[in-house]
Motif scaffolding. Structure first.
Motif, mmCIF file in Angstrom:
data_model
loop_
_atom_site.group_PDB
_atom_site.id
_atom_site.type_symbol
_atom_site.label_atom_id
_atom_site.label_comp_id
_atom_site.label_asym_id
_atom_site.label_seq_id
_atom_site.Cartn_x
_atom_site.Cartn_y
_atom_site.Cartn_z
ATOM 1 N N GLY A 106 -7.049 1.223 -11.415
ATOM 2 C CA GLY A 106 -8.126 1.441 -12.353
ATOM 3 C C GLY A 106 -8.707 0.124 -12.817
ATOM 4 O O GLY A 106 -8.489 -0.920 -12.196
ATOM 5 N N THR A 107 -9.414 0.163 -13.922
ATOM 6 C CA THR A 107 -10.110 -1.001 -14.448
ATOM 7 C C THR A 107 -9.171 -2.148 -14.778
ATOM 8 O O THR A 107 -9.499 -3.309 -14.559
ATOM 9 N N PHE A 108 -7.983 -1.854 -15.289
ATOM 10 C CA PHE A 108 -7.089 -2.892 -15.784
ATOM 11 C C PHE A 108 -5.986 -3.292 -14.827
ATOM 12 O O PHE A 108 -5.240 -4.223 -15.103
ATOM 13 N N GLY A 109 -5.826 -2.601 -13.714
ATOM 14 C CA GLY A 109 -4.787 -2.992 -12.770
ATOM 15 C C GLY A 109 -4.417 -1.878 -11.818
ATOM 16 O O GLY A 109 -5.090 -0.852 -11.724
ATOM 17 N N LYS A 110 -3.314 -2.105 -11.125
ATOM 18 C CA LYS A 110 -2.796 -1.153 -10.146
ATOM 19 C C LYS A 110 -1.451 -0.630 -10.627
ATOM 20 O O LYS A 110 -0.717 -1.310 -11.338
ATOM 21 N N VAL A 111 -1.109 0.604 -10.198
ATOM 22 C CA VAL A 111 0.153 1.229 -10.568
ATOM 23 C C VAL A 111 0.960 1.472 -9.288
ATOM 24 O O VAL A 111 0.457 2.063 -8.334
ATOM 25 N N TYR A 112 2.194 0.985 -9.302
ATOM 26 C CA TYR A 112 3.091 1.109 -8.158
ATOM 27 C C TYR A 112 4.316 1.925 -8.538
ATOM 28 O O TYR A 112 4.729 1.939 -9.693
ATOM 29 N N SER A 125 0.812 -1.224 0.000
ATOM 30 C CA SER A 125 0.000 0.000 0.000
ATOM 31 C C SER A 125 0.843 1.271 0.000
ATOM 32 O O SER A 125 0.422 2.289 -0.557
ATOM 33 N N SER A 126 2.048 1.237 0.557
ATOM 34 C CA SER A 126 2.875 2.451 0.572
ATOM 35 C C SER A 126 3.479 2.748 -0.803
ATOM 36 O O SER A 126 3.870 3.877 -1.073
ATOM 37 N N SER A 127 3.551 1.749 -1.687
ATOM 38 C CA SER A 127 4.080 1.948 -3.045
ATOM 39 C C SER A 127 2.985 2.170 -4.078
ATOM 40 O O SER A 127 3.269 2.480 -5.230
ATOM 41 N N LEU A 128 1.732 2.024 -3.677
ATOM 42 C CA LEU A 128 0.606 2.144 -4.603
ATOM 43 C C LEU A 128 0.398 3.594 -5.018
ATOM 44 O O LEU A 128 0.245 4.473 -4.180
ATOM 45 N N LEU A 129 0.418 3.840 -6.325
ATOM 46 C CA LEU A 129 0.176 5.185 -6.854
ATOM 47 C C LEU A 129 -1.267 5.374 -7.285
ATOM 48 O O LEU A 129 -1.797 6.472 -7.230
ATOM 49 N N SER A 184 16.432 5.177 -11.777
ATOM 50 C CA SER A 184 15.449 6.194 -12.173
ATOM 51 C C SER A 184 14.069 5.792 -11.665
ATOM 52 O O SER A 184 13.711 4.617 -11.733
ATOM 53 N N PRO A 185 13.278 6.744 -11.154
ATOM 54 C CA PRO A 185 11.929 6.405 -10.708
ATOM 55 C C PRO A 185 11.034 6.069 -11.898
ATOM 56 O O PRO A 185 11.110 6.727 -12.946
ATOM 57 N N VAL A 186 10.217 5.038 -11.747
ATOM 58 C CA VAL A 186 9.281 4.621 -12.797
ATOM 59 C C VAL A 186 7.943 4.255 -12.161
ATOM 60 O O VAL A 186 7.855 4.004 -10.966
ATOM 61 N N ALA A 187 6.906 4.225 -12.984
ATOM 62 C CA ALA A 187 5.601 3.717 -12.574
ATOM 63 C C ALA A 187 5.447 2.337 -13.197
ATOM 64 O O ALA A 187 5.727 2.150 -14.378
ATOM 65 N N VAL A 188 5.010 1.373 -12.399
ATOM 66 C CA VAL A 188 4.875 -0.010 -12.851
ATOM 67 C C VAL A 188 3.407 -0.398 -12.818
ATOM 68 O O VAL A 188 2.785 -0.382 -11.758
ATOM 69 N N LYS A 189 2.830 -0.722 -13.968
ATOM 70 C CA LYS A 189 1.424 -1.145 -14.045
ATOM 71 C C LYS A 189 1.371 -2.655 -13.943
ATOM 72 O O LYS A 189 1.993 -3.365 -14.726
ATOM 73 N N VAL A 190 0.635 -3.152 -12.958
ATOM 74 C CA VAL A 190 0.422 -4.591 -12.775
ATOM 75 C C VAL A 190 -0.996 -4.884 -13.231
ATOM 76 O O VAL A 190 -1.966 -4.449 -12.616
ATOM 77 N N LEU A 191 -1.111 -5.587 -14.352
ATOM 78 C CA LEU A 191 -2.419 -5.856 -14.950
ATOM 79 C C LEU A 191 -3.169 -6.936 -14.187
ATOM 80 O O LEU A 191 -2.574 -7.898 -13.702
ATOM 81 N N LEU A 192 -4.479 -6.752 -14.102
ATOM 82 C CA LEU A 192 -5.346 -7.742 -13.473
ATOM 83 C C LEU A 192 -5.679 -8.847 -14.462
ATOM 84 O O LEU A 192 -5.806 -8.602 -15.661
ATOM 85 N N SER A 193 -5.846 -10.047 -13.984
ATOM 86 C CA SER A 193 -6.279 -11.158 -14.820
ATOM 87 C C SER A 193 -7.755 -11.375 -14.539
ATOM 88 O O SER A 193 -8.154 -11.658 -13.424
#
Length: 64
Positions: free
Chosen positions: A32-38, A25-29, A45-54
């Protein structure tokens, strides 16, 4: 994490282990409908990582 590569902000081919992130939860940005972004890191370098839902879908289509 490998330090020999540089992150190109326009295009990058990454390998497993190039991106570091935690799914807590502390890394969660956001989510949405298709997944979570951490928040994560790639080659220092800082990046946003989208983890898609199945959702029982294959290639974007509902499995039959």
């Amino acid at each position: 994490m490998k330090k020999s590569k540089e992150l190109n902000p326009e295009f990058a081919v990454l390998e497993e282990g190039d991106i570091q992130y935690e799914t807590n939860s502390s890394s969660l940005l956001g989510e949405g409908t298709f997944g979570k972004v951490y928040k994560g890191e790639c080659f220092s370098s800082p990046v946003a990582v989208k983890v898609l839902l199945s959702c029982g879908r294959k290639n974007g289509f509902k499995a039959s």
